[in-house]
Design an enzyme around this catalytic site. Structure first.
Site, PDB file in Angstrom:
ATOM      1  N   HIS A 181      61.237 -60.406  96.503  1.00  0.00           N
ATOM      2  CA  HIS A 181      59.934 -60.912  96.144  1.00  0.00           C
ATOM      3  C   HIS A 181      59.593 -60.238  94.709  1.00  0.00           C
ATOM      4  O   HIS A 181      59.192 -60.982  93.852  1.00  0.00           O
ATOM      5  CB  HIS A 181      58.733 -60.159  96.975  1.00  0.00           C
ATOM      6  CG  HIS A 181      57.496 -60.663  96.876  1.00  0.00           C
ATOM      7  ND1 HIS A 181      56.352 -59.932  97.071  1.00  0.00           N
ATOM      8  CD2 HIS A 181      57.056 -61.897  95.987  1.00  0.00           C
ATOM      9  CE1 HIS A 181      55.065 -60.820  96.888  1.00  0.00           C
ATOM     10  NE2 HIS A 181      55.757 -61.653  96.329  1.00  0.00           N
ATOM     11  N   GLU A 184      61.600 -62.904  92.359  1.00  0.00           N
ATOM     12  CA  GLU A 184      60.975 -64.096  92.617  1.00  0.00           C
ATOM     13  C   GLU A 184      59.761 -63.871  91.253  1.00  0.00           C
ATOM     14  O   GLU A 184      59.611 -65.133  90.669  1.00  0.00           O
ATOM     15  CB  GLU A 184      60.350 -64.286  93.612  1.00  0.00           C
ATOM     16  CG  GLU A 184      59.525 -65.603  93.859  1.00  0.00           C
ATOM     17  CD  GLU A 184      58.189 -65.364  94.727  1.00  0.00           C
ATOM     18  OE1 GLU A 184      57.007 -65.761  94.417  1.00  0.00           O
ATOM     19  OE2 GLU A 184      58.342 -64.856  95.920  1.00  0.00           O
ATOM     20  N   HIS A 185      59.280 -62.904  91.021  1.00  0.00           N
ATOM     21  CA  HIS A 185      58.012 -62.975  90.145  1.00  0.00           C
ATOM     22  C   HIS A 185      58.829 -62.839  88.521  1.00  0.00           C
ATOM     23  O   HIS A 185      58.446 -63.573  87.735  1.00  0.00           O
ATOM     24  CB  HIS A 185      57.192 -61.810  90.348  1.00  0.00           C
ATOM     25  CG  HIS A 185      56.127 -61.940  91.396  1.00  0.00           C
ATOM     26  ND1 HIS A 185      54.930 -62.106  90.911  1.00  0.00           N
ATOM     27  CD2 HIS A 185      56.585 -62.315  92.731  1.00  0.00           C
ATOM     28  CE1 HIS A 185      54.169 -62.311  92.199  1.00  0.00           C
ATOM     29  NE2 HIS A 185      54.789 -62.267  93.269  1.00  0.00           N
ATOM     30  N   GLU A 262      49.490 -58.730  95.856  1.00  0.00           N
ATOM     31  CA  GLU A 262      49.654 -59.868  96.815  1.00  0.00           C
ATOM     32  C   GLU A 262      49.694 -58.940  98.287  1.00  0.00           C
ATOM     33  O   GLU A 262      49.188 -59.503  99.292  1.00  0.00           O
ATOM     34  CB  GLU A 262      50.661 -60.739  96.686  1.00  0.00           C
ATOM     35  CG  GLU A 262      50.731 -61.393  95.633  1.00  0.00           C
ATOM     36  CD  GLU A 262      52.097 -62.274  95.339  1.00  0.00           C
ATOM     37  OE1 GLU A 262      53.000 -62.165  96.221  1.00  0.00           O
ATOM     38  OE2 GLU A 262      52.086 -63.187  94.245  1.00  0.00           O
TER      39      GLU A 262
END
Length: 298
Positions: A181, A184-185, A262
């Protein structure tokens, strides 16, 4: 692979009048020195045949609904990347029809204005009053112009692309939960060819586009859309994220905080709680027991 048609002779091998003798060249064969004609498969992959006419619309190997107006084409590149091309001509036709209706409406308005100008009698006092009223209506006209611009932008033909990578949170190391995750950023924080941070997002906003990404258990998906005339340039900027990402040190702390925010937003949701419950019931060592979101640890 479609089979090419071959000449069929009469029964028993007896030749009929007009049949070529053995050893004569086939009329379909190319002349000496000319390149052979492309096969139907080559013409389909190239996107067109002789004279720019496409030999086949879409890929017949792809099964789709009879009511689906889109056309699909599947390709596998030399590096193993599998590509699915989708063309939606129905939306393009709707936009063209809408633009034609708008142009017809503009022409009717121009005709009405010309008729009004012929029937009006000009006077100095009336002109002054009209000028004052025009000055008062200018802000309203500006608002209408902005609305027309936004409508034109929304009616522009759009193009989109997506990339699905077969790596997700199940591949996170045990000592680095949430790494997929976080990655991905980080890939969006500039590339060697386009080093400016958030340059891609700004480019999309200028041209009526948007982007998104998501990390799943076994895959990571990246996607974007933009006006069709800017698609090639946007695709180059987007592809550089996966070719030469910068992974700058200055963005590490900020993106860790973004991942944590998030997670904090998702914690109260029932779907997230259900996932955590299933993970707690999995057998030890199963990937489902991993913490996939990632968080900020002090």
């Amino acid at each position: 692979m479609p089979q090419t048609k071959k000449s069929v002779r009469g029964a028993g091998g007896a030749s009929r009048p007009g049949d070529p003798e053995p050893g004569d060249p086939d009329p379909g064969d190319p002349e000496p020195g000319e390149p052979p004609p492309p096969s139907p498969q080559e013409g389909r992959l190239a996107g067109g045949g002789r004279g720019g006419v496409e030999l086949e619309q879409g890929d017949p190997d792809i099964v789709k609904s009879p009511s689906d107006p889109k056309k699909y084409r599947f390709l596998e590149l030399g590096n193993g990347l599998r590509v699915l091309l989708i063309s939606d001509l129905s939306r393009a036709n709707e936009n063209e029809e809408g633009q034609q209706e708008e142009s017809e409406g503009d022409e009717e308005e121009e005709d009405d204005e010309e008729d009004d100008e012929e029937g009006e009698s000009s006077a100095s006092s009336d002109e002054e009053e009209e000028e004052e009223s025009d000055e008062e209506e200018e802000p309203e006209l500006m608002e209408v112009d902005e609305e027309d611009r936004t409508k034109k932008k929304s009616s522009e033909k759009q193009a989109a692309a997506a990339l699905c990578v077969g790596v997700g949170s199940f591949c996170d190391p045990d000592d680095l939960p949430g790494l997929a995750h976080f990655l991905e950023h980080m890939v969006f924080m500039g590339s060697e060819k386009f080093p400016a941070e958030n340059d891609f997002d700004a480019f999309l906003k200028r041209h009526g586009g948007s982007d998104n990404a998501s990390t799943d258990c076994e895959r990571t998906v990246f996607q974007f859309d933009i006006q069709r005339k800017f698609f090639r340039e946007a695709l180059d900027r987007w592809a550089q994220f996966f070719i030469c990402p910068l992974m700058v040190q200055d963005a590490l702390d900020r993106e860790v905080e973004a991942v944590d925010s998030e997670y904090q937003l998702a914690r109260p949701s029932d779907s997230h709680r259900k996932e955590m419950l299933f993970g707690s019931l999995a057998r030890p060592g199963h990937p489902m027991t991993k913490f996939c979101w990632g968080e900020l640890r002090f």
